[in-house]
Every structure is written in structure tokens, then in C-alpha cells.
Write a protein that holds these residues in place. Structure first.
Motif, PDB file in Angstrom:
ATOM      1  N   LEU A   1      -4.835 -25.363  20.623  1.00 45.86           N
ATOM      2  CA  LEU A   1      -4.872 -26.412  21.653  1.00 45.86           C
ATOM      3  C   LEU A   1      -3.484 -26.661  22.213  1.00 45.86           C
ATOM      4  N   ARG A   2      -2.472 -26.655  21.355  1.00 34.64           N
ATOM      5  CA  ARG A   2      -1.107 -26.895  21.817  1.00 34.64           C
ATOM      6  C   ARG A   2      -0.655 -25.799  22.791  1.00 34.64           C
ATOM      7  N   LYS A   3      -0.969 -24.532  22.461  1.00 36.68           N
ATOM      8  CA  LYS A   3      -0.571 -23.443  23.341  1.00 36.68           C
ATOM      9  C   LYS A   3      -1.245 -23.550  24.708  1.00 36.68           C
ATOM     10  N   LEU A   4      -2.504 -23.953  24.706  1.00 30.33           N
ATOM     11  CA  LEU A   4      -3.213 -24.109  25.985  1.00 30.33           C
ATOM     12  C   LEU A   4      -2.646 -25.271  26.787  1.00 30.33           C
ATOM     13  N   LEU A   5      -2.303 -26.353  26.105  1.00 29.08           N
ATOM     14  CA  LEU A   5      -1.746 -27.507  26.801  1.00 29.08           C
ATOM     15  C   LEU A   5      -0.383 -27.193  27.395  1.00 29.08           C
ATOM     16  N   GLU A   6       0.405 -26.361  26.720  1.00 32.86           N
ATOM     17  CA  GLU A   6       1.753 -26.046  27.198  1.00 32.86           C
ATOM     18  C   GLU A   6       1.740 -25.354  28.555  1.00 32.86           C
ATOM     19  N   ARG A   7       0.579 -24.764  28.903  1.00 36.67           N
ATOM     20  CA  ARG A   7       0.486 -24.091  30.205  1.00 36.67           C
ATOM     21  C   ARG A   7       0.335 -25.079  31.361  1.00 36.67           C
ATOM     22  N   ASN A   8      -0.195 -26.265  31.062  1.00 38.05           N
ATOM     23  CA  ASN A   8      -0.545 -27.197  32.148  1.00 38.05           C
ATOM     24  C   ASN A   8       0.105 -28.567  32.036  1.00 38.05           C
ATOM     25  N   VAL A   9       0.596 -28.906  30.861  1.00 43.36           N
ATOM     26  CA  VAL A   9       1.089 -30.253  30.627  1.00 43.36           C
ATOM     27  C   VAL A   9       2.561 -30.206  30.237  1.00 43.36           C
ATOM     28  N   PRO A  10       3.388 -31.097  30.777  1.00 42.35           N
ATOM     29  CA  PRO A  10       4.792 -31.148  30.335  1.00 42.35           C
ATOM     30  C   PRO A  10       4.872 -31.325  28.826  1.00 42.35           C
ATOM     31  N   PRO A  11       5.600 -30.454  28.121  1.00 40.84           N
ATOM     32  CA  PRO A  11       5.627 -30.490  26.654  1.00 40.84           C
ATOM     33  C   PRO A  11       6.063 -31.819  26.064  1.00 40.84           C
ATOM     34  N   GLU A  12       6.930 -32.538  26.804  1.00 37.16           N
ATOM     35  CA  GLU A  12       7.422 -33.797  26.252  1.00 37.16           C
ATOM     36  C   GLU A  12       6.315 -34.836  26.089  1.00 37.16           C
TER      37      GLU A  12
ATOM     38  N   HIS B   1      -4.782 -38.141  30.620  1.00 41.50           N
ATOM     39  CA  HIS B   1      -4.048 -37.288  31.548  1.00 41.50           C
ATOM     40  C   HIS B   1      -5.001 -36.202  32.056  1.00 41.50           C
ATOM     41  N   PRO B   2      -5.065 -35.981  33.382  1.00 41.87           N
ATOM     42  CA  PRO B   2      -6.072 -35.048  33.916  1.00 41.87           C
ATOM     43  C   PRO B   2      -5.940 -33.637  33.361  1.00 41.87           C
TER      44      PRO B   2
ATOM     45  N   VAL C   1      -4.778 -32.739  30.413  1.00 43.15           N
ATOM     46  CA  VAL C   1      -5.195 -32.721  29.012  1.00 43.15           C
ATOM     47  C   VAL C   1      -6.717 -32.741  28.916  1.00 43.15           C
ATOM     48  N   SER C   2      -7.346 -33.679  29.630  1.00 40.17           N
ATOM     49  CA  SER C   2      -8.810 -33.782  29.571  1.00 40.17           C
ATOM     50  C   SER C   2      -9.470 -32.526  30.120  1.00 40.17           C
ATOM     51  N   THR C   3      -8.885 -31.934  31.173  1.00 42.84           N
ATOM     52  CA  THR C   3      -9.446 -30.704  31.742  1.00 42.84           C
ATOM     53  C   THR C   3      -9.335 -29.553  30.748  1.00 42.84           C
ATOM     54  N   THR C   4      -8.189 -29.449  30.075  1.00 46.00           N
ATOM     55  CA  THR C   4      -8.003 -28.388  29.081  1.00 46.00           C
ATOM     56  C   THR C   4      -8.996 -28.532  27.940  1.00 46.00           C
ATOM     57  N   PHE C   5      -9.150 -29.749  27.430  1.00 43.97           N
ATOM     58  CA  PHE C   5     -10.106 -29.976  26.342  1.00 43.97           C
ATOM     59  C   PHE C   5     -11.529 -29.660  26.786  1.00 43.97           C
ATOM     60  N   ASN C   6     -11.880 -30.066  28.004  1.00 45.92           N
ATOM     61  CA  ASN C   6     -13.230 -29.798  28.510  1.00 45.92           C
ATOM     62  C   ASN C   6     -13.487 -28.299  28.632  1.00 45.92           C
ATOM     63  N   ASN C   7     -12.479 -27.568  29.117  1.00 46.38           N
ATOM     64  CA  ASN C   7     -12.640 -26.117  29.269  1.00 46.38           C
ATOM     65  C   ASN C   7     -12.849 -25.451  27.913  1.00 46.38           C
ATOM     66  N   VAL C   8     -12.083 -25.886  26.916  1.00 45.92           N
ATOM     67  CA  VAL C   8     -12.229 -25.316  25.577  1.00 45.92           C
ATOM     68  C   VAL C   8     -13.622 -25.622  25.025  1.00 45.92           C
TER      69      VAL C   8
ATOM     70  N   GLN D   1      -6.204 -36.867  49.092  1.00 43.40           N
ATOM     71  CA  GLN D   1      -6.626 -36.790  47.692  1.00 43.40           C
ATOM     72  C   GLN D   1      -5.461 -36.876  46.717  1.00 43.40           C
ATOM     73  N   SER D   2      -4.263 -36.548  47.166  1.00 43.92           N
ATOM     74  CA  SER D   2      -3.095 -36.658  46.290  1.00 43.92           C
ATOM     75  C   SER D   2      -2.750 -38.116  45.996  1.00 43.92           C
ATOM     76  N   ALA D   3      -3.326 -39.035  46.768  1.00 44.86           N
ATOM     77  CA  ALA D   3      -3.075 -40.462  46.552  1.00 44.86           C
ATOM     78  C   ALA D   3      -4.054 -41.066  45.554  1.00 44.86           C
ATOM     79  N   LEU D   4      -4.874 -40.203  44.926  1.00 41.70           N
ATOM     80  CA  LEU D   4      -5.870 -40.676  43.971  1.00 41.70           C
ATOM     81  C   LEU D   4      -5.588 -40.087  42.597  1.00 41.70           C
ATOM     82  N   ALA D   5      -5.427 -40.946  41.606  1.00 39.45           N
ATOM     83  CA  ALA D   5      -5.257 -40.513  40.217  1.00 39.45           C
ATOM     84  C   ALA D   5      -6.502 -40.921  39.452  1.00 39.45           C
ATOM     85  N   MET D   6      -7.505 -40.034  39.446  1.00 47.50           N
ATOM     86  CA  MET D   6      -8.799 -40.373  38.871  1.00 47.50           C
ATOM     87  C   MET D   6      -8.731 -40.569  37.365  1.00 47.50           C
ATOM     88  N   GLU D   7      -7.715 -39.983  36.706  1.00 44.73           N
ATOM     89  CA  GLU D   7      -7.638 -40.117  35.251  1.00 44.73           C
ATOM     90  C   GLU D   7      -7.493 -41.567  34.806  1.00 44.73           C
ATOM     91  N   GLU D   8      -6.999 -42.425  35.695  1.00 47.04           N
ATOM     92  CA  GLU D   8      -6.863 -43.835  35.331  1.00 47.04           C
ATOM     93  C   GLU D   8      -8.216 -44.521  35.193  1.00 47.04           C
TER      94      GLU D   8
END
Length: 415
Positions: A304-315, A281-282, A284-291, A43-50
């Protein structure tokens, strides 16, 4: 089984799930159900977000959280990214019946058979190479969308459960119609023409009757659909509808139900194409869906930014302002929509979810203006003086994004 290639759009229509197509080697196949798409060992070979796509209006209309693109085949990795390599769309062999063009022998194979069928008739016993058999052009369909192999053995023996297991042959006796196609049995010497197997009629009570159901045995003992769904590898099921014969390439074998929507931005220019790409990005979409699932009355861009910082690289989202993040969140879920569109609770015709005037009117209104967005842009090219008495407005649509989604299909009639 030999492979074939087709465009992504063809997997929405005309070769979507449950539809038949022909591979380069002449094998007729049926597109398998979504259960087995995107199958990988690791499953690590699958990037469903694409493959995830969003259109808030269409998602609300169809009551889904996202749409998915058919996989694109990549024979090798792109740089160091080893994900989504060699993804294919699964198909199954259908129809299963094949016949020999020389001896006319009929043979029933398996849905999963990958090689061409060789004729094993004794007529070819002395030949070094056995002739390859071709799939029959006949199938059986019902109004509930089921699809089955044509019941040659039952038809020729006039029985839903024939005891004779002799070799069957599909012989052409000449003539311009199905009356020239005759099924014969070597063992019991029974034979029967295919005349009328595609025909149907309605009685005075409005009930449908088909020749295949009424004449296989008798009208008193109709042969009904068995509920087969070969695209799911299910050869039997539950159904009580009359069944009819059909040519596998006939127009009534498959009617895709396709819904479409023109993307309408919540706020023009508020969400750039770069931000839309970020939403794929999985994390980002997961965070938005959860909210969104929390059902909060209000949420700010800073939250939203604070929640994203927990899961997504800030850059990834550092250059994006809080206002853009909030606009992207609202755009994805259509929050604050006041266009007067039909609510999700309003009953609509199941056969025309996105073809009625209520659905199309907001698109018409928006394009009449001059929207300026990365996904919807229109301009005013001006109107020639000689046309002012005939036309009041002209718009040039420069950018338009349409989402088309396959939500099902029917057979026999398109509704």
C-alpha cells in the motif's frame, strides 16, 4: 429567489431531497435531486474529499462505495484555499400554483421562478404596486412517491382535459373544513368545493380508491397520477396509481428513509483519527478503492505504501507505519469481519435495513465491552452496591460516531 439557511442534519431529515421547506421570504421550495448538488463551473474549485464519509458496515449494507455530506456554505476562501466556496443546495419553487389574498385569483408559475408572483388581475390595474401572491397550501401525492400540483383547473371543470381556459379563483366560503374552499372559473362560471379531496378508501378487493381520482370525472374514468417529480424538474412521467389531495405541510407528504450505523472499528485503537483524516485525501481513497476493486486475496502495508508513493506526497503518510496503513485499509472496507452479521446476500426488509436485531446486535455487543478507539470509546463507571441486585453491568459511552444516510423517501404511507 431569496435564500434560506438550515443545518446539514436537516438535509437528511426532515428537509432532504424531495421534501418541501419554506424560505425566509415565505416561498415554499422543494429540495432538488442530487444530480445538481456540488455544481461548479471550474471543477478544480471543488474538493470533494471534504464531503466524503465512510462506514464500512453501512456501505456494505446499502451497497455503495461512500457517503457524502451536504455542502456547507462558505462565503469566502479560507486562506489561500479557494475550493468549495459558495456551494449551495439547489431548490425549486413548489407548489407552482399561487393565489391572491385580495381577489383570490389563481396563477400557475414555473419551478425556476426566483421572484415573488405579482397578481395581474384587472382589479389591481390602477394600483402602483401589484399585490404579491401566496402559494396555495394544496398539493397532490401518490403512494409511489410522486408529487404534483393540485389540478384546480381539471377539478373545477370535471375533466382531465378541460377546454375552458378562464381565470380560476380559490374562494373561501366559510366553514371549518375543505368544504369551505371553493374553486371558481370566471369564464364558464363553474365552481366546485374541495370537500373530500384528501380522503381515500379500500374496496372489498383491497384496491385503494381516492376521492380525487374517482370524483374528478367519474369512477369509470379515474384521474390517475401523472408521475410528476418536481424535485427533478420533471412535471410528467409514468404512473397508474390513484392520486389524492394533501396539505403541503401534512405529515403524509414526505417520509424520509434514513439508515443509521454506529461505527465499529475492525481493531480497537489500530486506526487513529489522524489516519481517518488521511483517508479523506482523494488520492489515498482512490488508491485504496483501486486495490480493493482488484479483489486481491492479501495485500501488505508495504505494498500500500508503494502504491501511495506514486500519487500522494510522501510527507503526508511518512509518520504512519505499514501496520497502520494496512489497518486503515482493512477498516475502510471491513476486511476480515467475523462478527456473524447478516451477509449482503441475505434478503432483508427494504423498509427497515438497519433497524432489525441482527444489524444492531454487533453494536450492542461492542458497547457492552469497554472499547478504546478514537471513534468508539466506553468505560466502566462502576456499579453502586445497592444496585447489584438489579443491574449486572453499566457502561459509560464516552465517544460514539454514528452515520445517518438518506437513501430515499415515500409519500402517503411510511411503510
Amino acid at each position: 429567489m431569496s435564500t434560506g439557511a438550515m443545518r446539514r442534519a436537516q438535509l437528511v431529515t426532515p428537509f432532504g431531497v424531495g421534501a418541501m421547506s419554506v424560505l425566509v421570504n415565505g416561498t415554499s421550495v422543494i429540495t432538488a435531486g442530487l444530480d445538481h448538488w456540488y455544481e461548479v463551473v471550474d471543477q478544480s474549485a471543488l474538493a470533494m474529499e471534504e464531503y466524503q464519509e465512510h462506514d464500512w458496515r453501512l456501505e456494505s449494507r446499502l451497497k455503495v462505495s461512500e457517503f457524502r455530506l451536504p455542502p456547507d456554505y462558505r462565503p469566502s476562501a479560507q486562506g489561500s484555499d479557494l475550493r468549495n466556496v459558495r456551494l449551495t443546495v439547489p431548490v425549486l419553487r413548489f407548489p407552482r400554483w399561487s393565489f391572491c389574498i385580495y381577489c383570490k385569483r389563481l396563477e400557475l408559475s414555473k419551478l425556476t421562478m426566483k421572484t415573488l408572483v405579482e397578481c395581474q388581475d384587472k382589479e389591481h390595474a390602477g394600483k402602483k404596486y401589484k399585490p404579491k401572491m401566496s402559494q396555495v397550501p394544496f398539493v397532490a401525492i401518490c403512494t409511489r412517491g410522486h408529487l404534483d400540483d393540485f389540478p384546480f383547473d381539471k377539478w373545477v371543470h370535471r375533466s382531465a382535459n378541460p377546454s375552458c381556459t378562464g381565470t380560476l379563483r380559490l374562494v373561501s366560503r366559510g366553514g371549518g373544513g375543505l368544504e369551505g374552499q371553493v374553486v371558481t372559473c370566471d369564464a364558464c362560471k363553474q365552481e366546485r368545493s374541495l370537500r373530500g379531496v384528501t380522503e381515500a378508501r379500500f374496496d372489498k378487493n383491497g384496491e385503494e380508491h381516492t376521492n380525487l381520482s374517482d370524483q374528478l370525472v367519474s369512477p369509470d374514468q379515474p384521474y390517475l397520477c401523472g408521475g410528476a417529480r418536481p424535485w427533478l424538474a420533471q412535471l410528467d412521467g409514468v404512473c397508474d396509481q390513484p392520486i389524492r389531495g394533501a396539505l403541503r405541510a401534512a405529515g403524509n407528504v414526505y417520509f424520509p428513509k434514513v439508515e443509521s450505523s454506529i461505527y465499529l472499528p475492525r481493531r480497537e485503537g489500530a486506526v487513529s483519527e489522524e489516519v481517518h483524516q488521511l483517508l479523506r485525501h482523494p488520492a489515498v481513497s482512490t488508491t485504496f478503492n483501486n486495490v480493493f476493486q482488484l479483489g486481491l486475496d492479501e495485500v501488505s502495508g508495504g505494498q500500500l505504501r508503494k502504491l501511495l508513493e506514486r500519487n500522494v506526497p510522501p510527507e503526508l503518510f511518512a509518520p504512519i507505519t505499514d501496520e497502520e496503513l494496512l489497518a486503515a485499509y482493512q477498516d475502510q472496507f471491513g476486511i476480515g469481519e467475523n462478527s456473524g452479521e447478516e451477509s449482503a446476500e441475505t434478503p432483508v426488509d427494504a423498509e427497515s435495513l438497519t433497524s432489525d436485531d441482527i444489524w444492531r446486535h454487533p453494536e450492542y455487543v461492542k458497547i457492552r465491552e469497554t472499547p478504546n478507539d478514537d471513534f468508539l470509546a466506553a468505560s466502566d463507571p462502576g456499579l453502586h452496591a445497592d444496585l447489584t441486585s438489579h443491574l449486572s453491568r453499566v457502561r459509560s459511552v464516552d465517544v460514539l460516531r454514528e452515520t445517518r444516510a438518506l437513501r430515499g423517501f415515500t409519500r402517503v404511507r411510511d411503510g
